[in-house]
Design a protein around this motif. Sequence first.
Motif, PDB file in Angstrom:
ATOM      1  N   ARG A   2      63.734  39.948 102.947  1.00 33.46           N
ATOM      2  CA  ARG A   2      64.068  39.608 101.549  1.00 33.46           C
ATOM      3  C   ARG A   2      63.692  40.758 100.616  1.00 33.46           C
ATOM      4  NH1 ARG A   2      62.638  34.538 102.427  1.00 33.46           N
ATOM      5  NH2 ARG A   2      60.503  34.848 101.666  1.00 33.46           N
ATOM      6  N   HIS A   3      62.508  41.330 100.864  1.00 32.31           N
ATOM      7  CA  HIS A   3      62.017  42.453 100.061  1.00 32.31           C
ATOM      8  C   HIS A   3      63.031  43.610 100.094  1.00 32.31           C
ATOM      9  CE1 HIS A   3      59.416  45.743  98.716  1.00 32.31           C
ATOM     10  NE2 HIS A   3      59.644  46.354  99.876  1.00 32.31           N
ATOM     11  N   GLN A  51      66.189  43.454 101.011  1.00 31.17           N
ATOM     12  CA  GLN A  51      67.468  43.000 100.459  1.00 31.17           C
ATOM     13  C   GLN A  51      67.470  43.164  98.938  1.00 31.17           C
ATOM     14  OE1 GLN A  51      68.391  38.997 101.734  1.00 31.17           O
ATOM     15  NE2 GLN A  51      70.570  39.479 101.729  1.00 31.17           N
ATOM     16  N   GLU A  52      66.334  42.805  98.306  1.00 35.08           N
ATOM     17  CA  GLU A  52      66.215  42.957  96.854  1.00 35.08           C
ATOM     18  C   GLU A  52      66.249  44.428  96.443  1.00 35.08           C
ATOM     19  OE1 GLU A  52      62.746  40.692  95.720  1.00 35.08           O
ATOM     20  OE2 GLU A  52      63.748  38.824  96.346  1.00 35.08           O
ATOM     21  N   LYS A  53      65.555  45.270  97.222  1.00 36.45           N
ATOM     22  CA  LYS A  53      65.566  46.714  96.944  1.00 36.45           C
ATOM     23  C   LYS A  53      66.993  47.271  97.027  1.00 36.45           C
ATOM     24  CE  LYS A  53      62.292  49.757  98.319  1.00 36.45           C
ATOM     25  NZ  LYS A  53      61.198  50.071  97.391  1.00 36.45           N
ATOM     26  N   LYS A  72      69.103  46.107  94.041  1.00 35.53           N
ATOM     27  CA  LYS A  72      68.730  46.818  92.824  1.00 35.53           C
ATOM     28  C   LYS A  72      69.340  48.225  92.830  1.00 35.53           C
ATOM     29  CE  LYS A  72      64.516  47.368  90.088  1.00 35.53           C
ATOM     30  NZ  LYS A  72      63.083  47.081  90.108  1.00 35.53           N
TER      31      LYS A  72
END
Length: 120
Positions: free
Chosen positions: A8-9, A11-13, A16
């Motif tokens: 998830r971490h 994926q968010e990076k 962004k």
Amino acid sequence: EMDAASLRHYQEKLLKRKEQVLAAMAHVEKEKQELLGQKHFDWLDQAWDENEMRVLERLNDGYLRELGKIEMAEGRISSESYGGCLACHEPIEKARLDAFPETEFCLECQDLREKFEKAS
């Protein structure tokens, strides 16, 4: 195997970074439109504009390539193969994924590729 929280971490990076790249591409497009809208009678200005247009095209190509890499990394997250080197299949170094979440290769395999590209 990467845990769900790490995935998830990253994926968010990736998301962004994708937003940043798309914003940058929109900006490049705006600059291109402004250049195209300028009519010059001076050949020096004309030459400068043509050069500027080439720079913008190159920037855009770079962003497109990065976008492709980001989307492929997002695909690897979906298929749960994210974080493994596509060449040697070892886990990619965490520091490297943190810096370049779209990366496909571990440091060693990336270095080999860059040396090869410089040589050819």
